[in-house]
Write a protein that holds these residues in place. Structure first.
Motif, PDB file in Angstrom:
ATOM      1  N   TYR A 147      -7.920  -2.835  -4.030  1.00 57.02           N
ATOM      2  CA  TYR A 147      -8.022  -2.156  -2.840  1.00 57.02           C
ATOM      3  C   TYR A 147      -6.510  -2.527  -2.058  1.00 57.02           C
ATOM      4  CZ  TYR A 147     -12.875  -0.651  -3.145  1.00 57.02           C
ATOM      5  OH  TYR A 147     -14.133  -0.106  -3.430  1.00 57.02           O
ATOM      6  N   GLN A 148      -6.175  -3.407  -2.199  1.00 53.78           N
ATOM      7  CA  GLN A 148      -4.900  -3.760  -1.719  1.00 53.78           C
ATOM      8  C   GLN A 148      -3.872  -2.958  -2.174  1.00 53.78           C
ATOM      9  OE1 GLN A 148      -4.718  -8.188  -2.385  1.00 53.78           O
ATOM     10  NE2 GLN A 148      -4.920  -8.501  -0.065  1.00 53.78           N
ATOM     11  N   GLN A 149      -3.815  -2.477  -3.446  1.00 50.69           N
ATOM     12  CA  GLN A 149      -2.880  -1.998  -4.384  1.00 50.69           C
ATOM     13  C   GLN A 149      -3.001  -0.439  -3.739  1.00 50.69           C
ATOM     14  OE1 GLN A 149      -0.301  -2.670  -6.342  1.00 50.69           O
ATOM     15  NE2 GLN A 149       0.295  -0.427  -5.942  1.00 50.69           N
ATOM     16  N   LEU A 150      -4.167   0.097  -3.583  1.00 47.62           N
ATOM     17  CA  LEU A 150      -4.300   1.379  -3.195  1.00 47.62           C
ATOM     18  C   LEU A 150      -3.995   1.431  -1.532  1.00 47.62           C
ATOM     19  CD1 LEU A 150      -7.982   2.525  -4.235  1.00 47.62           C
ATOM     20  CD2 LEU A 150      -5.832   3.618  -4.284  1.00 47.62           C
ATOM     21  N   GLN A 151      -4.105   0.509  -0.904  1.00 44.72           N
ATOM     22  CA  GLN A 151      -3.353   0.520   0.367  1.00 44.72           C
ATOM     23  C   GLN A 151      -1.905   0.761   0.344  1.00 44.72           C
ATOM     24  OE1 GLN A 151      -3.231  -3.147   2.698  1.00 44.72           O
ATOM     25  NE2 GLN A 151      -3.537  -1.991   4.640  1.00 44.72           N
ATOM     26  N   ASP A 152      -1.176  -0.137  -0.737  1.00 43.22           N
ATOM     27  CA  ASP A 152       0.227  -0.020  -0.718  1.00 43.22           C
ATOM     28  C   ASP A 152       0.686   1.478  -1.066  1.00 43.22           C
ATOM     29  OD1 ASP A 152       0.418  -2.527   0.131  1.00 43.22           O
ATOM     30  OD2 ASP A 152       0.556  -3.570  -2.020  1.00 43.22           O
ATOM     31  N   THR A 153      -0.095   1.844  -2.159  1.00 41.37           N
ATOM     32  CA  THR A 153       0.163   3.188  -2.684  1.00 41.37           C
ATOM     33  C   THR A 153       0.076   4.372  -1.455  1.00 41.37           C
ATOM     34  OG1 THR A 153      -0.433   2.651  -4.715  1.00 41.37           O
ATOM     35  CG2 THR A 153      -0.266   4.873  -4.372  1.00 41.37           C
ATOM     36  N   GLY A 179       2.995   6.824   0.062  1.00 38.04           N
ATOM     37  CA  GLY A 179       2.934   8.084   0.043  1.00 38.04           C
ATOM     38  C   GLY A 179       2.802   8.826   1.385  1.00 38.04           C
ATOM     39  N   LEU A 180       2.292   8.156   2.299  1.00 39.16           N
ATOM     40  CA  LEU A 180       2.130   9.040   3.653  1.00 39.16           C
ATOM     41  C   LEU A 180       3.410   8.849   4.202  1.00 39.16           C
ATOM     42  CD1 LEU A 180      -1.275   7.716   5.111  1.00 39.16           C
ATOM     43  CD2 LEU A 180      -0.546  10.000   4.522  1.00 39.16           C
ATOM     44  N   GLU A 181       4.258   7.799   4.108  1.00 37.21           N
ATOM     45  CA  GLU A 181       5.614   7.891   4.548  1.00 37.21           C
ATOM     46  C   GLU A 181       6.557   8.781   3.961  1.00 37.21           C
ATOM     47  OE1 GLU A 181       5.798   2.727   5.593  1.00 37.21           O
ATOM     48  OE2 GLU A 181       6.667   3.624   3.843  1.00 37.21           O
ATOM     49  N   GLU A 182       6.253   9.022   2.515  1.00 36.43           N
ATOM     50  CA  GLU A 182       6.899  10.093   1.985  1.00 36.43           C
ATOM     51  C   GLU A 182       6.909  11.477   2.643  1.00 36.43           C
ATOM     52  OE1 GLU A 182       6.505   9.593  -2.108  1.00 36.43           O
ATOM     53  OE2 GLU A 182       7.733   7.811  -2.247  1.00 36.43           O
ATOM     54  N   ALA A 183       5.581  11.511   2.741  1.00 37.84           N
ATOM     55  CA  ALA A 183       5.094  12.818   3.288  1.00 37.84           C
ATOM     56  C   ALA A 183       5.459  13.222   4.609  1.00 37.84           C
ATOM     57  CB  ALA A 183       3.431  13.147   3.281  1.00 37.84           C
ATOM     58  N   ASP A 184       5.835  12.084   5.479  1.00 37.46           N
ATOM     59  CA  ASP A 184       6.040  12.277   6.855  1.00 37.46           C
ATOM     60  C   ASP A 184       7.604  12.470   6.994  1.00 37.46           C
ATOM     61  OD1 ASP A 184       5.122  11.687   9.945  1.00 37.46           O
ATOM     62  OD2 ASP A 184       7.007  10.713   9.548  1.00 37.46           O
ATOM     63  N   LYS A 187       9.856  10.520   8.236  1.00 39.51           N
ATOM     64  CA  LYS A 187      10.389   9.731   9.026  1.00 39.51           C
ATOM     65  C   LYS A 187       9.970   8.305   9.443  1.00 39.51           C
ATOM     66  CE  LYS A 187      11.165  10.257  14.321  1.00 39.51           C
ATOM     67  NZ  LYS A 187      10.752  10.876  15.461  1.00 39.51           N
ATOM     68  N   ALA A 188       8.518   8.325   9.832  1.00 43.13           N
ATOM     69  CA  ALA A 188       7.874   6.919  10.527  1.00 43.13           C
ATOM     70  C   ALA A 188       7.688   6.087   9.020  1.00 43.13           C
ATOM     71  CB  ALA A 188       6.819   7.381  11.088  1.00 43.13           C
ATOM     72  N   PHE A 189       7.482   4.971   9.440  1.00 44.20           N
ATOM     73  CA  PHE A 189       7.264   3.760   8.645  1.00 44.20           C
ATOM     74  C   PHE A 189       5.931   3.079   9.081  1.00 44.20           C
ATOM     75  CE2 PHE A 189      11.508   4.774   7.700  1.00 44.20           C
ATOM     76  CZ  PHE A 189      11.496   4.956   6.192  1.00 44.20           C
ATOM     77  N   PHE A 190       5.196   2.352   8.524  1.00 44.36           N
ATOM     78  CA  PHE A 190       4.136   1.692   8.640  1.00 44.36           C
ATOM     79  C   PHE A 190       4.647   0.131   9.218  1.00 44.36           C
ATOM     80  CE2 PHE A 190       1.780   4.506   6.293  1.00 44.36           C
ATOM     81  CZ  PHE A 190       0.310   4.915   6.784  1.00 44.36           C
ATOM     82  N   GLU A 191       3.908  -0.134  10.483  1.00 46.49           N
ATOM     83  CA  GLU A 191       4.209  -1.550  10.668  1.00 46.49           C
ATOM     84  C   GLU A 191       2.643  -2.350  10.282  1.00 46.49           C
ATOM     85  OE1 GLU A 191       4.936  -1.685  14.751  1.00 46.49           O
ATOM     86  OE2 GLU A 191       6.652  -0.442  14.859  1.00 46.49           O
ATOM     87  N   GLU A 192       2.899  -3.808   9.606  1.00 43.99           N
ATOM     88  CA  GLU A 192       1.640  -4.353   9.295  1.00 43.99           C
ATOM     89  C   GLU A 192       1.607  -5.682  10.191  1.00 43.99           C
ATOM     90  OE1 GLU A 192       0.793  -5.547   5.156  1.00 43.99           O
ATOM     91  OE2 GLU A 192       1.592  -7.405   5.994  1.00 43.99           O
ATOM     92  N   GLY A 234      -9.846   7.068  -3.908  1.00 46.37           N
ATOM     93  CA  GLY A 234      -8.694   6.542  -3.120  1.00 46.37           C
ATOM     94  C   GLY A 234      -7.531   7.103  -3.757  1.00 46.37           C
ATOM     95  N   GLU A 235      -7.080   7.083  -5.033  1.00 43.61           N
ATOM     96  CA  GLU A 235      -5.935   7.844  -5.510  1.00 43.61           C
ATOM     97  C   GLU A 235      -5.891   9.229  -5.186  1.00 43.61           C
ATOM     98  OE1 GLU A 235      -7.008   6.684  -9.764  1.00 43.61           O
ATOM     99  OE2 GLU A 235      -6.176   4.654  -9.282  1.00 43.61           O
ATOM    100  N   GLY A 236      -6.773   9.812  -5.001  1.00 42.84           N
ATOM    101  CA  GLY A 236      -6.799  11.358  -4.520  1.00 42.84           C
ATOM    102  C   GLY A 236      -6.189  11.709  -3.334  1.00 42.84           C
ATOM    103  N   PHE A 237      -6.335  10.607  -2.490  1.00 43.07           N
ATOM    104  CA  PHE A 237      -5.793  11.008  -1.173  1.00 43.07           C
ATOM    105  C   PHE A 237      -4.612  11.405  -0.710  1.00 43.07           C
ATOM    106  CE2 PHE A 237      -4.331   9.487   3.163  1.00 43.07           C
ATOM    107  CZ  PHE A 237      -5.275  10.156   4.005  1.00 43.07           C
ATOM    108  N   VAL A 238      -3.680  10.711  -1.263  1.00 47.45           N
ATOM    109  CA  VAL A 238      -2.321  11.343  -0.895  1.00 47.45           C
ATOM    110  C   VAL A 238      -1.892  12.647  -1.491  1.00 47.45           C
ATOM    111  CG1 VAL A 238       0.131  10.857  -1.311  1.00 47.45           C
ATOM    112  CG2 VAL A 238      -1.147   8.932  -0.509  1.00 47.45           C
ATOM    113  N   PRO A 239      -2.192  13.039  -2.863  1.00 50.08           N
ATOM    114  CA  PRO A 239      -2.024  14.214  -2.983  1.00 50.08           C
ATOM    115  C   PRO A 239      -2.568  15.344  -2.249  1.00 50.08           C
ATOM    116  CG  PRO A 239      -2.452  12.804  -5.325  1.00 50.08           C
ATOM    117  CD  PRO A 239      -2.834  12.277  -3.878  1.00 50.08           C
ATOM    118  N   ILE A 240      -4.066  15.092  -1.984  1.00 46.29           N
ATOM    119  CA  ILE A 240      -4.734  16.118  -1.075  1.00 46.29           C
ATOM    120  C   ILE A 240      -4.025  16.348   0.286  1.00 46.29           C
ATOM    121  CG2 ILE A 240      -6.902  16.635  -0.014  1.00 46.29           C
ATOM    122  CD1 ILE A 240      -8.180  15.284  -2.331  1.00 46.29           C
TER     123      ILE A 240
END
Length: 301
Positions: free
Chosen positions: A11-17, A21-26, A28-33, A204-210
């Protein structure tokens, strides 16, 4: 058979992936942890993205917590055991453009002992404006994932989502649904625990492509001030559901979860308009007509 540590690592790896993917789709913005610990046991990683090209605010959270179950949760689960372990990834994205939909996903694993443990989760879409072609694409992709494991999963879990993501006091669905499941075990799924774990990961792996595809289709569409106002009204319905009905919110609050992580699902701005009535024939009226249960998005489009 998997271990708790394997689920946590996966699940941690999924969070990273998903964050990447969301940063690439956006673009501009990046996640803050922010890493946090829970007083009763465990902790997590809260990641927030905001003020991007596409995403106004969103969160991709991971948690792995353990400890003693509160009496209210024990009663709700109808169990006697006290010690619990729960881990999962939870995502909510609120976009800037009203033509890009809100999306939510959660995958989770809960355990009391060897005999009492299950997987839960789901993914659903909340368009501010329902676009039938996008709804059909979304549901078809979810059906494809479900069909890899059990041919009845999509129909079962879609109905579950229609019933779950229903705002009773408004008599409307939160959006166009998706799939939702809870307490999934071998005896009610005909799959082993390992296969259920794989199903959880595949979702979880299907989230970003969709979602990346839905962003691509709609992020450059022009919108009017009236359409932006409608977005804020639809967000208010999202807030109402999460605060009144959402089981994850209730579980987090009852188990002394981190409040900022629990309420990251709420949008940065939502408006309540007294007795709003859409104009006859408007896009807003068309959307309200489609916020109903039991629409066959796959078969009718």
């Amino acid at each position: 058979m998997f271990s708790k540590e394997e689920i946590v690592a996966s699940y941690q790896q999924l969070q990273d992936t998903i964050c990447k993917g969301l940063e690439e789709a956006d673009g501009k913005a990046f996640f803050e942890e922010e890493r946090w610990t829970r007083e009763g046991g465990g902790g997590g990683r809260t990641r927030i993205i905001q003020d991007g090209n596409v995403i106004e605010r969103g969160g991709v959270n991971f948690s792995a917590v353990h400890g003693k179950l509160p009496e209210k949760i024990k009663a709700a689960f109808d169990v006697q055991e006290d010690d619990f372990f729960a881990t999962g990834v939870s995502i909510v994205i609120h976009p800037k453009n009203p033509w890009v939909p809100i999306i939510h996903m959660n995958i989770r694993y809960f355990e009391l002992n060897e005999q009492t443990r299950w997987f839960g989760g789901g993914i659903d879409l909340t368009p501010h404006y329902v676009i039938p072609e996008d709804a059909a694409f979304f549901h078809k992709r979810l059906k494809d994932i479900c069909d890899q494991f059990q041919t009845d999963f999509y129909a079962r879990f879609k109905k579950w989502a229609d019933d779950y993501f229903f705002i009773k006091h408004r008599n409307e669905t939160r959006g166009i649904g998706g799939i939702f499941y809870d307490r999934l075990q071998p005896d009610n799924s005909k799959l082993s625990y390992d296969q259920l774990f794989e199903f959880s990961k595949r979702l979880g792996e299907g989230f970003v492509p969709i979602y990346a595809e839905l962003i691509k289709r709609n992020q450059n569409k022009a919108f009017t001030p009236n359409e932006k106002d409608w977005q804020f009204i639809r967000r208010s319905r999202y807030v109402e559901f999460n605060l009144v009905y959402d089981s994850g919110t209730k579980f987090g609050l009852e188990t002394n979860g981190r409040i900022e992580s629990i309420l990251m699902s709420l949008p940065p701005q939502a408006n309540w308009v007294y007795n709003f009535q859409p104009k006859t024939g408007s896009e807003e009226e068309k959307t309200l007509r489609l916020l109903k249960k039991d629409i066959d998005w796959v078969g009718s489009h």
